[in-house]
Design a protein around this motif. Structure first.
Motif, PDB file in Angstrom:
ATOM      1  N   LEU A   1       3.624  12.210  52.280  1.00  0.00           N
ATOM      2  CA  LEU A   1       4.417  11.818  53.354  1.00  0.00           C
ATOM      3  C   LEU A   1       5.770  11.452  52.379  1.00  0.00           C
ATOM      4  CD1 LEU A   1       5.496  11.009  55.943  1.00  0.00           C
ATOM      5  CD2 LEU A   1       4.573   8.585  55.540  1.00  0.00           C
ATOM      6  N   ALA A   2       5.497  11.012  51.063  1.00  0.00           N
ATOM      7  CA  ALA A   2       6.671  10.770  50.406  1.00  0.00           C
ATOM      8  C   ALA A   2       7.363  12.170  49.780  1.00  0.00           C
ATOM      9  CB  ALA A   2       6.094  10.143  48.812  1.00  0.00           C
ATOM     10  N   GLY A   3       6.612  13.193  50.099  1.00  0.00           N
ATOM     11  CA  GLY A   3       7.236  14.441  49.654  1.00  0.00           C
ATOM     12  C   GLY A   3       8.016  14.769  51.004  1.00  0.00           C
ATOM     13  N   GLN A   4       7.442  14.536  52.124  1.00  0.00           N
ATOM     14  CA  GLN A   4       8.105  14.798  53.450  1.00  0.00           C
ATOM     15  C   GLN A   4       9.504  14.165  53.285  1.00  0.00           C
ATOM     16  OE1 GLN A   4       5.150  14.228  56.749  1.00  0.00           O
ATOM     17  NE2 GLN A   4       5.932  16.579  57.338  1.00  0.00           N
ATOM     18  N   LEU A   5       9.450  13.029  53.077  1.00  0.00           N
ATOM     19  CA  LEU A   5      10.720  12.141  53.204  1.00  0.00           C
ATOM     20  C   LEU A   5      11.660  12.710  52.351  1.00  0.00           C
ATOM     21  CD1 LEU A   5       9.122   8.477  53.495  1.00  0.00           C
ATOM     22  CD2 LEU A   5      10.486   9.480  55.148  1.00  0.00           C
ATOM     23  N   ALA A   6      11.189  12.945  51.121  1.00  0.00           N
ATOM     24  CA  ALA A   6      12.165  13.672  49.968  1.00  0.00           C
ATOM     25  C   ALA A   6      12.864  14.721  50.735  1.00  0.00           C
ATOM     26  CB  ALA A   6      11.488  13.763  48.738  1.00  0.00           C
ATOM     27  N   GLY A   7      11.780  15.718  51.226  1.00  0.00           N
ATOM     28  CA  GLY A   7      12.432  16.750  51.811  1.00  0.00           C
ATOM     29  C   GLY A   7      13.492  16.625  52.901  1.00  0.00           C
ATOM     30  N   CYS A   8      13.398  15.379  53.599  1.00  0.00           N
ATOM     31  CA  CYS A   8      14.373  14.996  54.585  1.00  0.00           C
ATOM     32  C   CYS A   8      15.565  14.322  53.822  1.00  0.00           C
ATOM     33  CB  CYS A   8      13.978  14.110  55.515  1.00  0.00           C
ATOM     34  SG  CYS A   8      12.554  14.847  56.334  1.00  0.00           S
ATOM     35  N   GLY A   9      15.856  14.469  52.676  1.00  0.00           N
ATOM     36  CA  GLY A   9      16.733  13.901  51.972  1.00  0.00           C
ATOM     37  C   GLY A   9      16.867  12.309  51.574  1.00  0.00           C
ATOM     38  N   ILE A  10      15.541  11.515  51.860  1.00  0.00           N
ATOM     39  CA  ILE A  10      15.487  10.370  51.520  1.00  0.00           C
ATOM     40  C   ILE A  10      15.423  10.299  49.810  1.00  0.00           C
ATOM     41  CG2 ILE A  10      14.096   8.178  51.745  1.00  0.00           C
ATOM     42  CD1 ILE A  10      15.850   9.040  54.358  1.00  0.00           C
ATOM     43  N   GLY A  11      16.032   9.399  49.258  1.00  0.00           N
ATOM     44  CA  GLY A  11      16.012   9.017  47.842  1.00  0.00           C
ATOM     45  C   GLY A  11      16.303   7.528  47.391  1.00  0.00           C
ATOM     46  N   ARG A  12      16.461   7.336  46.290  1.00  0.00           N
ATOM     47  CA  ARG A  12      16.580   6.173  45.745  1.00  0.00           C
ATOM     48  C   ARG A  12      17.669   5.090  46.501  1.00  0.00           C
ATOM     49  NH1 ARG A  12      14.328   3.110  42.240  1.00  0.00           N
ATOM     50  NH2 ARG A  12      15.163   0.960  41.365  1.00  0.00           N
ATOM     51  N   GLY A  13      17.585   4.061  47.010  1.00  0.00           N
ATOM     52  CA  GLY A  13      18.330   3.418  47.499  1.00  0.00           C
ATOM     53  C   GLY A  13      18.536   3.469  48.943  1.00  0.00           C
ATOM     54  N   ASP A  14      18.384   4.542  49.400  1.00  0.00           N
ATOM     55  CA  ASP A  14      18.141   4.762  51.087  1.00  0.00           C
ATOM     56  C   ASP A  14      17.268   3.679  51.845  1.00  0.00           C
ATOM     57  OD1 ASP A  14      20.089   6.834  50.940  1.00  0.00           O
ATOM     58  OD2 ASP A  14      18.347   8.192  50.655  1.00  0.00           O
ATOM     59  N   ARG A  15      17.834   3.479  53.163  1.00  0.00           N
ATOM     60  CA  ARG A  15      17.195   2.512  53.905  1.00  0.00           C
ATOM     61  C   ARG A  15      16.192   3.455  55.172  1.00  0.00           C
ATOM     62  NH1 ARG A  15      21.638  -2.236  54.193  1.00  0.00           N
ATOM     63  NH2 ARG A  15      21.200  -3.211  52.131  1.00  0.00           N
ATOM     64  N   VAL A  16      15.007   3.192  55.127  1.00  0.00           N
ATOM     65  CA  VAL A  16      14.277   3.777  56.390  1.00  0.00           C
ATOM     66  C   VAL A  16      13.749   3.059  57.376  1.00  0.00           C
ATOM     67  CG1 VAL A  16      12.200   5.499  56.716  1.00  0.00           C
ATOM     68  CG2 VAL A  16      13.816   5.671  54.586  1.00  0.00           C
ATOM     69  N   ALA A  17      14.188   3.113  58.708  1.00  0.00           N
ATOM     70  CA  ALA A  17      13.477   2.033  59.707  1.00  0.00           C
ATOM     71  C   ALA A  17      12.391   2.526  59.993  1.00  0.00           C
ATOM     72  CB  ALA A  17      14.670   1.668  60.608  1.00  0.00           C
ATOM     73  N   VAL A  18      11.322   1.681  60.255  1.00  0.00           N
ATOM     74  CA  VAL A  18      10.149   1.891  60.725  1.00  0.00           C
ATOM     75  C   VAL A  18       9.871   0.977  61.984  1.00  0.00           C
ATOM     76  CG1 VAL A  18       7.791   2.016  60.334  1.00  0.00           C
ATOM     77  CG2 VAL A  18       9.309   2.527  58.693  1.00  0.00           C
ATOM     78  N   TRP A  19       9.646   1.697  63.235  1.00  0.00           N
ATOM     79  CA  TRP A  19       9.319   0.955  64.435  1.00  0.00           C
ATOM     80  C   TRP A  19       8.191   1.602  64.899  1.00  0.00           C
ATOM     81  CZ3 TRP A  19      13.112   0.842  69.095  1.00  0.00           C
ATOM     82  CH2 TRP A  19      12.526  -0.333  69.842  1.00  0.00           C
TER      83      TRP A  19
END
Length: 540
Positions: free
Chosen positions: A70-88
């Protein structure tokens, strides 16, 4: 990070020397939750990590692999250090995989409660400005609505309930281990009840919860062999350490209920031989009161962690006798962490009639306004220590949360006896404590007054034998308008208002009572509802 404010260790409750001192004492460390997951996968690969009751779940090896994918998927979506990801997301194994995966990307979780309404969620999104919003399928439509209400271009991604994988056509991207968060970095932003009509966002590092975890382990004599049943929503403080941080740091097993009912909890305890139950006082009171729960074998229970409000002594003592477990109470908040706690070594009287002994490391003081009244043994608690959060995002309400010299306040009035045991005797804020959850009266009033028939509203606590308190709303109406409770509830639900904010009794009056200063005299309303309820009891 986007959104501004309090992104590194820099709480006014810490001096520059404190982090070094906390590490030297062993209260803080450089060991992260992600590190712990990897260690658990290596040491106990086949041990159950999380079980979605009744029998789905992941081993520690599977959990680590799922988080890495899942971390790889998030990285593939452009998520990196310092970003905020909301989880509902509802309570499930998947939410814990998400939290660890986001940590491994170096990003920050913005946790939304599963029962949040679209209006509340929009306020949190607006305040925290996440890069993406991840929801489960059940909440995906509300998530899209909340993003629109927040007027933010936040993509909404759907997470699979069983695997936590994102429903996106993106290949996992290799990431650098250097991206991973450290124990002093902000890893979570969650919400707390606000007094201004909107929730405030609390900023957390992992180390504050590592300290809390160590206290829980010592007080309850916890081990990796324990099986946890946490029934408090994960994004909030109590739910966070009982379902996420402590099970992961220990390498223990956590059983997750999608929704709390007394029968589901009793069945889970019996089926999975749960040893540690974690619940707010109302949930424990409901469990104690449900005679049908005695049809299940609860004898595996060893420790029950509870808090949020005082327990009724007699049924609590009977529950201990029935199960053989010891009930441990503690006192603290999402902002401060724990200030006092009971242990398995304390007497029954202290465990069931107090919130425990003051934790010396938290340097608790008592205040009357900004005046230190610790010597009197009664006042508003405030603390400085290793369990405190960094405060509110962007420094919101800094002057309300902190004293002038940087001590973090609680919203209660407490008494501390000569032996250091704490009892809560009153409150300084206008909250309704329903089932261990603080509900802002002003927030209830604000949403109620969106109805065109309501000219003025005042929310007060209504005593309740199960939940402790429920929300009672007094209203003045506009001219000749009329309204009843079902119509008001329907209106509020259509606005996406959280269910916690829905009034449970509506009383329409010609004129609300006023104090000499012109404010609504809520003391008179509280007395009125007590009189009305006594009259109801006499008629029934």
């Amino acid at each position: 990070m986007s959104g501004g404010g309090l992104d590194t260790v820099g709480s006014p409750a810490f001096t520059d020397e404190d982090p070094t001192r906390f590490r030297a004492a062993g209260w803080w460390s450089d060991f992260t939750l992600s590190d712990a997951v990897l260690r658990n996968a290596e040491r106990s690969p086949d041990r159950a990590a999380y079980i979605d009751h009744p029998d789905a779940g992941l081993s520690w090896l599977e959990f680590d692999a799922a988080a890495e994918y899942l971390a790889g998927q998030l990285a593939g979506c452009g998520i990196g250090r310092g970003d905020r990801v909301a989880v509902w997301h509802g309570d499930a194994t998947a939410i814990h995989v998400l939290f660890v995966a986001i940590e491994r990307c170096g990003a920050v979780v913005v946790g939304l409660g599963a029962r949040a309404g679209a209006r509340e969620a929009a306020a949190i999104l607006r305040n925290s400005e996440p890069k993406i919003l991840i929801s489960d399928l059940l909440r995906s439509d509300a998530a899209t609505q909340a993003a629109s209400m927040a007027d933010l271009p936040v993509p909404v991604l759907v997470s699979d309930h069983d695997t936590a994988r994102l429903d996106v056509a993106v290949e996992p991207k290799p990431r650098s281990g250097a991206d991973q968060l450290g124990a002093d970095d902000v890893f979570l932003i969650n919400s707390t009840s606000g007094t201004t009509g909107l929730p405030k966002c609390v900023v957390h590092t992992q180390n504050r919860w590592y300290y809390f975890h160590q206290k829980a382990v010592a007080n309850g004599m916890l081990t990796s062999e324990d099986v946890f049943l946490p029934v408090i929503p994960t994004p909030f403080g109590f739910g966070l350490w009982t379902s996420h941080t402590t099970p992961i740091y220990l390498g223990a097993t956590a059983v997750i209920l999608g929704r709390f009912t007394t029968q589901a909890a009793a069945e889970a305890i019996d089926r999975h031989k749960v040893t540690v139950l974690c619940c707010v006082s109302t949930q424990l009171t409901m469990l104690m009161a449900d005679r049908a729960c005695r049809d299940y074998d609860l004898s595996s229970l060893r420790v029950v962690f509870t808090g949020g409000e005082a327990l009724p002594y007699r049924p609590a003592a009977e529950f201990e006798e029935l199960t053989g477990a010891k009930i441990l109470q503690f006192y603290g908040s999402n902002e401060t962490g724990l200030l006092s706690a009971t242990t398995v070594h304390d007497s029954v009287e202290h465990r069931l009639r107090t919130a425990g002994r003051i934790v010396p490391d938290m340097s608790v003081r008592l205040f009357d306004g900004d005046q230190d009244v610790t010597e009197t043994g009664r006042g508003q608690p405030a603390c400085r220590g290793p369990a405190t959060s960094l405060g509110y995002l962007g420094g919101t309400d800094h002057d309300k949360l902190f004293t002038q010299d940087g001590w973090m306040r609680m919203g209660d009035i407490c008494e501390i006896d000569r032996d250091g045991f704490l009892r809560v005797t009153g409150r300084t804020s206008d909250f309704i404590l329903r089932g261990g959850k603080n509900i802002s009266a002003s927030q209830v009033e604000d949403v109620a007054m969106t109805h065109p028939s309501i000219a003025l509203a005042a929310a007060v606590a209504m005593p309740d034998p199960v939940f402790g308190e429920k929300v009672c709303l007094y209203t003045e109406l506009v001219d000749a308008a009329t309204i009843d409770l079902p119509a008001l509830v329907k209106h509020l639900l259509a606005l996406g208002v959280s269910k916690e904010l829905l009034p449970e009794r509506l009383i329409v009056v010609d004129e609300l009572p006023r104090s000499s200063g012109g404010k609504v005299a809520k003391g008179e309303l509280r007395q009125d509802i007590r009189v009305r309820m006594e009259a109801d009891d006499e008629r029934s």
